[in-house]
Structure formats: structure tokens, C-alpha cells
Design a protein around this motif. Structure first.
Motif, mmCIF file in Angstrom:
data_model
loop_
_atom_site.group_PDB
_atom_site.id
_atom_site.type_symbol
_atom_site.label_atom_id
_atom_site.label_comp_id
_atom_site.label_asym_id
_atom_site.label_seq_id
_atom_site.Cartn_x
_atom_site.Cartn_y
_atom_site.Cartn_z
ATOM 1 N N ASP A 134 -35.393 4.459 -16.756
ATOM 2 C CA ASP A 134 -34.811 4.617 -17.591
ATOM 3 C C ASP A 134 -33.062 4.461 -17.351
ATOM 4 N N VAL B 217 -29.729 6.228 -23.796
ATOM 5 C CA VAL B 217 -30.982 5.655 -23.749
ATOM 6 C C VAL B 217 -31.604 6.590 -24.909
ATOM 7 N N CYS C 227 -31.520 0.010 -16.648
ATOM 8 C CA CYS C 227 -29.592 0.371 -16.940
ATOM 9 C C CYS C 227 -29.171 -0.375 -15.593
ATOM 10 N N TYR D 250 -34.821 13.335 -16.958
ATOM 11 C CA TYR D 250 -34.626 11.488 -16.616
ATOM 12 C C TYR D 250 -34.297 11.347 -14.841
ATOM 13 N N LYS E 134 -34.470 7.365 -27.744
ATOM 14 C CA LYS E 134 -35.740 7.457 -27.763
ATOM 15 C C LYS E 134 -35.927 9.442 -28.783
#
Ligand SMILES: Cc1cc2nc3c(=O)[nH]c(=O)nc-3n(C[C@H](O)[C@H](O)[C@H](O)COP(=O)(O)OP(=O)(O)OC[C@H]3O[C@@H](n4cnc5c(N)ncnc54)[C@H](O)[C@@H]3O)c2cc1C
Length: 340
Positions: free
Chosen positions: A195, A219, A199, A130, A223
Motif C-alpha cells: 500500500d 490508506v 503511494c 504496514y 480499510k
């Protein structure tokens, strides 16, 4: 010193495959690491270091050696103005450290919430997710150099960090004992990653390290398969880095191919190639498959052997190469990588 004999590696690794290790020694401090190394020497056996086994594939034939299972606990903090250094033992759970930092209101590792494994393994492949990587916050890594017996404090600049890479990957004689992270009290949210941006658009709270950590865990829960149900080691392959010419060639053939500029070229999400180019999302053979929600993730059923997993991964890599000309590399490593 707790020594166990003939321990199935499938019980110590999240892919849940592999034969027995001759000896497994739990190491909860520097002294027990030294004792374990001396034990291996006395028995004329190689040794290898293991954390929670969430990034390795053990062999079906097991390991005729001594496994040092890192359990060194403890987190201490040192404050200097706006910066706080957290020093954690290599056996501390990575996510527990992320939680502790968030509780202290410290910024820097919240995007790495929910990654399984230990603090000691985190620098080995420079864990990332991320939009963040551990190399951004590591101050130093303390190791026991098993070749010399010395304790060395390796500063960030000397760790050789790269994309899922570091010198520790290539120098397995360095046993990581503690890692220091420099975190900040000043807010520095990184929520640009798609992602997390989604949010934000949904109006979710991303105002603190704790809130971002929770959003990331949510998240991630979609996944990755549930570790208590399926065998997996997360993303099995690295995302390939190609030249911009190669990217242009792929875009000509397959339409818009997502890419991120990185040092040495552009990074392409392998999930795009596996899913959109090869249609392999959910592809299964025997006891092994690519996870339906994220094709980069390989899932092993209970009866899967290490050989089956290995062959499956090689077949996937071959398919990618045949179709696109790209040679993909594995993120998951064989255990042990090199006998010592
Ligand atoms: C569901 C799932 C999701 C994942 N998501 C991510 C992700 O988003 N990003 C990411 O980067 N990774 C991810 N991973 C991979 C994995 O969590 C990380 O690589 C983690 O750092 C491995 O920790 P571990 O303690 O399990 O290491 P292990 O698998 O036990 O060991 C990994 C390697 O590090 C070496 N090692 C371990 N401890 C030490 C030590 N103290 N000293 C020296 N060498 C050591 C081992 O010899 C081995 O080569 C994921 C894995 C799973 C199962």
C-alpha cells in the motif's frame, strides 16, 4: 479515585457489545492503580485492565469485578545523540504518541499511525501494521506487578514479543504504567509494503515521519469502518502461519497464494482466503458481517450481542478450517481474559 458502578462494557469497547462491569475505576497515576487494586481486594472481587477497549470482546453477562481503566498521561523525551527515547504514560492515545514523534521528526513508529487504543495496550499484542511492529522500538515497559506490589522495568528482550503476542498477554497481573520507545533522528523510511509502495508510485510525499503517518492514515481510512458509526475491533483474526509444504499445497489448489516468510513458516494473508477462496467479503449474518473493503475486519451493528459476534467469528473460523485445513486464531480477546 473515581469509581463508577454497573457500567455497560458496550460503552467502553469499540465492538460496542457486552453487559455491565460491577465497578470501573479510572486510573491516572500509579497511586490510583494501587488504590484500585486495594479496592478490588477489599471487595473480594477480581480485577481486569482496560485501555480504550479496541481489541476486546466483552461478555453479554458483564463482569463481576473491578475494571481498571488506564488513563495515565504524559510524554517525556530523553535525547542521546541521534537517538531519542520517548517515555509515555499507558493512558496516552497511541496515535497521539505517533503524532508527537512525527512532530519531533523522529523515525520508528510512523508506519503504526492510526491504530486505535492506548500506549499501555500496544505492547500487549505487539501492535503491527504496514511492515512495522512495536517490538522494533520498545526500549522497556514499566509495570506494577499486582502479585508483589513491585514496580518492574522489563527490557525489550524480556517482553516475549512475537506476532501479535507478548508475555503481557499471558501475565495479566502485570499492569503496564509506562512504555519507553527508542526512536531515531536519522531517516529510515520503510515503504516497501504494497500500500505504501503504491503511494510512492502515485508520487505522494513520503519523505518524513509525518508524511508517512498521514499516508498510512489515509490508506487505513479505506480499510476500516468508521468507529463512530460501526462497532469493530479491527482485524478479528491473525494471519495464519503455515509450513512451506502447506503453502505449496494451497497454491496447487487455489493458484498463486500470497505469502511472507516469517519465523516458523510462511504467513498467509487471511483476507486472501476469506475473499478469494471462500468468497466471504461482505458476508453477513444477523447483526454481524465481514467488512466489504477488508474481510479480516468484523463489523457489529448496534444491536449485536457479544454472543452473536462470538458465534459469527467461530462460524468463519470453521469455514476456513473446512475448506483449507487451517485453524485460524483470533486476534481479539475476550474481556476479561482471566480473573485475578
Ligand atoms: C479500527 C481498528 C483498527 C485496528 N488496527 C490495528 C492494527 O493495524 N494493528 C494492530 O496491531 N492492532 C490493531 N487494532 C487493535 C487495537 O487497536 C490494538 O490492539 C490496541 O493496542 C488496543 O488498545 P486498547 O487501549 O484499546 O486496548 P484494550 O482493547 O483496552 O485492551 C487490549 C488488551 O490489553 C490489555 N491491556 C490494556 N491496557 C493495559 C495496560 N495498561 N496494562 C496491562 N494490560 C493492558 C487488556 O486487558 C486487553 O487484554 C485495531 C483496532 C481497531 C478498532
Amino acid at each position: 479515585m473515581s469509581i463508577r458502578e454497573n457500567v455497560p462494557l458496550r460503552d467502553l469497547t469499540t465492538l460496542r457489545a457486552g453487559g455491565a462491569a460491577r465497578y470501573v475505576i479510572e486510573c491516572n497515576d500509579e497511586a490510583s492503580v494501587r488504590e484500585a487494586l486495594a479496592f478490588a481486594q477489599e471487595k473480594h472481587l477480581p480485577f481486569a485492565v482496560l485501555g480504550q477497549g479496541s481489541n476486546v470482546l466483552a461478555s453479554d453477562s458483564g463482569y463481576e469485578g473491578v475494571v481498571l481503566r488506564m488513563q495515565i498521561q504524559g510524554i517525556v523525551s530523553e535525547e542521546e545523540g541521534d537517538l531519542v527515547t520517548l517515555v509515555a504514560g499507558s493512558g496516552v492515545s497511541w496515535d497521539a504518541l505517533v503524532t508527537e514523534a512525527a512532530q519531533l521528526g523522529l523515525w520508528g513508529i510512523e508506519n503504526l499511525a492510526g491504530i486505535p487504543g492506548t500506549v499501555g495496550a500496544a505492547p500487549v499484542q505487539n501492535i503491527g501494521a504496514y511492515g512495522a511492529e512495536i517490538k522494533e522500538t520498545v526500549a522497556w515497559v514499566e509495570v506494577l506487578n499486582s502479585k508483589t506490589g513491585n514496580i518492574e522495568r522489563i527490557q525489550n528482550a524480556d517482553c516475549g514479543f512475537g506476532y501479535r503476542d507478548s508475555r503481557f498477554k499471558h501475565e495479566p497481573w502485570l499492569v503496564i504504567l509506562r512504555v519507553a520507545f527508542t526512536l531515531s533522528k536519522t531517516a529510515s523510511p520503510r515503504i516497501g509494503y504494497s500500500d505504501l509502495a503504491a503511494c510512492k508510485e502515485r508520487g505522494e510525499d513520503l519523505s518524513s515521519p509525518a508524511a508517512i503517518g498521514e499516508a498510512v492514515r489515509k490508506v487505513r481510512s479505506k480499510k476500516f469502518p468508521d468507529l463512530s458509526v460501526s462497532g469493530t475491533a479491527g482485524s478479528f483474526f491473525k494471519n495464519p502461519i503455515v509450513s512451506s509444504e502447506k503453502h505449496a499445497e494451497l497454491a496447487k489448489r487455489y493458484g498463486a497464494v500470497p505469502s511472507f516468510p516469517v519465523e516458523g513458516g510462511v504467513k498467509i494473508p487471511l483476507a486472501f482466503i476469506l475473499d478469494r477462496v471462500l468468497g466471504l467479503k461482505g458476508f453477513a449474518e444477523g447483526n454481524v458481517s465481514l467488512f466489504g473493503n477488508q474481510p479480516l475486519v468484523l463489523v457489529a451493528e448496534e444491536n449485536a450481542t457479544a454472543e452473536e459476534i462470538d458465534l459469527f467469528a467461530t462460524a468463519i473460523a470453521n469455514k476456513v478450517h473446512e475448506e483449507t485445513g487451517i485453524k485460524i486464531e483470533r486476534e481479539v480477546r475476550h474481556f476479561p481474559t482471566k480473573s485475578l
